[in-house]
Structure formats: structure tokens, C-alpha cells
Scaffold this active site. Structure first.
Site, short mmCIF file in Angstrom:
data_model
loop_
_atom_site.label_atom_id
_atom_site.label_comp_id
_atom_site.label_asym_id
_atom_site.label_seq_id
_atom_site.Cartn_x
_atom_site.Cartn_y
_atom_site.Cartn_z
N HIS A 14 1.19 4.02 2.25
CA HIS A 14 1.60 4.81 3.40
C HIS A 14 3.08 5.16 3.25
O HIS A 14 3.87 4.38 2.72
CB HIS A 14 1.38 4.04 4.70
CG HIS A 14 0.06 4.31 5.34
ND1 HIS A 14 -0.64 3.36 6.05
CD2 HIS A 14 -0.69 5.44 5.41
CE1 HIS A 14 -1.77 3.88 6.52
NE2 HIS A 14 -1.82 5.15 6.14
N HIS A 51 -7.04 -2.75 5.78
CA HIS A 51 -6.28 -1.64 6.36
C HIS A 51 -7.03 -0.31 6.12
O HIS A 51 -6.43 0.73 5.94
CB HIS A 51 -4.89 -1.60 5.72
CG HIS A 51 -3.88 -0.78 6.46
ND1 HIS A 51 -3.70 -0.85 7.83
CD2 HIS A 51 -2.97 0.14 6.01
CE1 HIS A 51 -2.73 -0.03 8.18
NE2 HIS A 51 -2.28 0.60 7.12
N HIS A 99 0.86 -1.17 0.00
CA HIS A 99 0.00 0.00 0.00
C HIS A 99 0.91 1.23 0.00
O HIS A 99 2.13 1.09 -0.10
CB HIS A 99 -0.97 0.00 1.19
CG HIS A 99 -0.31 0.11 2.53
ND1 HIS A 99 0.53 -0.86 3.04
CD2 HIS A 99 -0.34 1.09 3.48
CE1 HIS A 99 0.97 -0.50 4.23
NE2 HIS A 99 0.45 0.69 4.52
N HIS A 128 7.05 -4.72 11.27
CA HIS A 128 6.29 -3.48 11.43
C HIS A 128 5.94 -3.31 12.91
O HIS A 128 4.78 -3.09 13.28
CB HIS A 128 5.04 -3.49 10.54
CG HIS A 128 4.46 -2.13 10.28
ND1 HIS A 128 3.57 -1.53 11.14
CD2 HIS A 128 4.64 -1.26 9.27
CE1 HIS A 128 3.21 -0.35 10.66
NE2 HIS A 128 3.86 -0.16 9.53
N ASP A 154 0.26 -4.29 5.89
CA ASP A 154 -0.41 -3.69 7.06
C ASP A 154 -1.87 -4.10 7.04
O ASP A 154 -2.59 -3.87 6.06
CB ASP A 154 -0.30 -2.17 7.02
CG ASP A 154 1.06 -1.68 7.49
OD1 ASP A 154 1.96 -2.52 7.63
OD2 ASP A 154 1.20 -0.46 7.70
N ASP A 175 5.68 5.18 5.10
CA ASP A 175 6.74 4.30 5.61
C ASP A 175 6.92 3.03 4.80
O ASP A 175 7.78 2.20 5.10
CB ASP A 175 6.49 3.95 7.08
CG ASP A 175 5.16 3.26 7.31
OD1 ASP A 175 4.14 3.77 6.81
OD2 ASP A 175 5.13 2.22 8.00
N HIS A 176 6.13 2.89 3.73
CA HIS A 176 6.27 1.74 2.83
C HIS A 176 6.80 2.16 1.45
O HIS A 176 7.13 1.27 0.65
CB HIS A 176 4.93 1.03 2.67
CG HIS A 176 4.47 0.36 3.93
ND1 HIS A 176 4.51 -1.00 4.14
CD2 HIS A 176 3.97 0.90 5.08
CE1 HIS A 176 4.05 -1.28 5.35
NE2 HIS A 176 3.71 -0.14 5.94
#
Length: 358
Positions: free
Chosen positions: A115, A211, A113, A308, A234, A117-118
Site C-alpha cells: 500500500h 489484509h 505490503h 497506524h 496491516d 502509505d508503506h
């Protein structure tokens, strides 16, 4: 006897001092030492290129919360000459470089996805795989919207790419290698999985996880020569992990300890810090360690690895609190993931070999 020992120790100290002085004041000695350091740090880790195994290395087991011990979401998989990075958060490339892992033959990045931090580490992976020999556009797989993400990086780094081509030459930095090739993975519903890649015995399958409000968000399964690893991405507790992760050798599952995050919320609220709301909101779209263990049991996964990690775990006590209740659900086959965890799954075997690259 004591005098002899004392004299011996004094001699060692004097010799060490002399050697240190030689290195400190001698450019030739300094250069010789530095060459040894360089040689030790550019050797490369070629064991992951063994075609008879599925290799998984965690290069980021953290979250958006600052953590000096964990980079943001990142894993790399080697199998059958193919190389996939699963998510690419900030700091992931630093870990790959430290572990001396090859990235020149990068097959693609699999995004669960979007976000931050990915995806924040994508430019570092792109640049360094390009410098390591990638001459084609970097393939990035992901949910609908992946084309927007890579177009943004392409535009933001277009000047940088031009500078590097001009400086080093197009024979070294192939112009095509500066580009991205987005591949939109469309999983139409929760009851369906989609084959993303199937070549040379390596099969990558995507499936939906929960998510929300991030939708769609995906998990991935990678199979090779009878061995398998599943990445949850996530997600909160989701039955699809068991459905599409059935009988996996390794399940790499995200985890947030809600009781610990609740303590952070209380502390921030007491200080009048507006981030208390973030702590209040995030547990509803992540799985707890106990829930991840339940999913692993339902899937029949041989090994559950947590990643994570939320919140930060600075010591053994914090780790114990994080894992509270897990042993009651799953007594064995549980591992708290860390940056540098390398799992080797030999073909034709049920063995899972754990290495520590730190």
C-alpha cells in the site's frame, strides 16, 4: 518592594530588547547564533547503537489519512550493529532526521505490503542513507512483488541519482549505492514463518497476516539477545499474531477504531462525498484497538503499542474514544504510539525503557 520588582522587570525587558537589537542588526551575532543552532541539530543520537539492547523508534504512526502529528507507517530498529526500517511511508525520513537518528549503516528495509502509505517514503530513506555513507545497493525485503516496487523507484529516480553522482562525485555518492537489491520473502502458507535475516545475533522472521485483498501481507518479528519486538503490519484480527508473536516483549499493532470511522462515513455520506465508500470499506481489513489488545493478551506480549492510527486523533477526547473498551480487555501494558516513541530493551533484562524523542 513593588517598585523594586517593577524596576527589575523593566531592566530585564530593556536588556532583552538590547540583545535582540544586537542580533537583529549584527551579521556576526546572527552567524554565531546560527552556528549554535546547527551544532545542536547535527549532534546525532548515538545511544541507539548500543549493542547490548534492542532499540525501536516509531518514525511514523499514521495512515493514508492526512495527519499533521503523524507520518505514515515507519519504524526503525537498531540491534547488534544492524539497522532495519520497517515500512517506509511518507514523512518517515523527516521524523528520523528530526530525531537525529543514524541511517548510514542501514541493513535493509522490511516491507509488510505495498500500500502507498508503506512504500512512498522509500526514495527519501534511500537518498539519505546513501548520503550518510551507504555504498552498497539498498536491500529491500518484502512479499512477492517487491522486485516490481523497487524497479519502479529505481527507474523513476535514475536521472536524479545520475545528477547527484555527477555533482558530488562517485567517491562521495558511490554508484552502487544508487541501486536497490530486492529480496523476495516467500512465506508459503499461514502455518509457516520464514527467517529473513540471521546474523550477529539479530534474527528477523516473517509471517503471514490477513489484509485481503492485499495478499500476501506480512508481519515481522525481530529477536536480539533474548529481547523481541513484533510488528503486525496491516491486518484484521489474526491468530498468527499470537502464534508468531508468542511471549514478545513488545507488540506494535495497527489499529482502526471502527465506531469512529463509521462517524466519518456518516458525515461524508451526508455531504454527498464519494469517499464515504472508503470509510465503509476499510474496517473489514483492519483490527480495532480492542481486537489488537485481545491479540496481545493471547500472545503474552508484555507491552502493546498502537500504530497506524485510524482515524486522526486531534485531542485527548478523541484518544479516549479511540481506546474505548481496551481497559476492559487489557488493564495494563498498553501504549498509544506516537512519532518519536523510542523503546529501549536492554539485553539480559525484562525492562522496557520508554523515551520521547519529540
Amino acid at each position: 518592594m513593588k517598585r523594586v520588582v517593577a524596576a527589575g522587570l523593566a531592566g530585564v525587558v530593556v536588556l532583552a530588547a538590547i540583545l535582540w537589537a544586537v542580533v537583529w542588526f549584527s551579521p556576526s551575532a546572527q552567524d554565531a547564533l546560527m552556528r549554535r543552532v546547527v551544532a545542536a541539530n547535527i549532534g546525532g543520537n548515538e545511544t541507539v547503537l548500543n549493542e547490548d539492547a534492542l532499540h525501536v523508534v516509531l518514525c511514523g504512526t499514521g495512515s493514508p489519512m492526512p495527519d499533521p502529528d503523524r507520518a505514515q507507517a515507519c519504524a526503525i530498529v537498531y540491534a547488534g550493529g544492524k539497522v532495519f526500517v520497517v515500512d517506509s511511508g511518507l514523512g518517515g525520513w523527516d521524523r528520523l532526521a528530526r530525531f537525529q537518528l543514524p541511517v548510514g549503516g542501514l541493513t535493509g528495509i522490511l516491507l509488510t505490503h505495498f500500500h502507498s502509505d508503506h512504500i512512498s517514503g522509500i526514495p527519501d530513506i534511500a537518498l539519505n542513507s546513501w548520503a550518510s555513507g551507504r555504498r552498497e545497493a539498498l536491500t529491500v525485503y518484502g512479499p512477492p512483488g517487491v522486485e516490481t516496487v523497487v524497479a519502479g523507484f529505481d527507474l523513476a529516480y535514475s536521472l536524479d541519482d545520475g545528477y547527484r553522482i555527477a555533482h558530488h562525485g562517485p567517491d562521495f555518492f558511490a554508484e552502487e549505492g544508487a541501486d536497490y537489491q530486492p529480496v523476495v520473502v516467500d512465506v508459503p502458507d499461514r502455518n509457516t514463518s520464514v527467517v529473513v535475516f540471521d546474523e550477529g545475533g539479530v534474527k528477523v522472521t516473517a509471517f503471514r497476516v490477513s489484509h485481503e485483498p492485499v495478499d500476501p501481507a506480512y508481519g515481522y518479528r525481530i529477536d536480539y539477545k533474548g529481547r523481541s519486538v513484533v510488528f503486525s503490519g496491516d491486518t484484521k484480527r489474526d491468530a498468527n499474531i499470537a502464534t508468531f508473536g508468542k511471549d514478545a516483549d513488545v507488540l506494535i499493532h495497527e489499529a482502526l477504531a471502527a465506531h469512529m470511522v463509521g462517524m466519518l462515513e456518516e458525515g461524508l455520506e451526508h455531504q454527498g462525498d464519494r469517499r464515504a465508500k472508503v470509510m465503509h470499506d476499510i474496517p473489514d481489513y483492519h483490527a480495532t484497538p480492542v481486537q489488537a489488545a485481545e491479540s496481545a493478551n493471547e500472545a503474552g506480549a508484555k507491552l502493546l503499542v498502537y500504530t497506524h492510527i485510524v482515524p486522526r486523533l486531534p485531542n485527548a477526547i478523541a484518544e479516549r474514544v479511540f481506546l474505548r473498551g481496551v481497559a476492559d480487555v487489557r488493564g495494563e501494558g498498553v501504549l498509544l504510539g506516537y512519532d518519536g516513541l523510542y523503546l529501549e530493551l536492554p539485553a539480559g533484562s525484562e525492562e522496557i525503557v520508554e523515551h520521547d524523542l519529540r
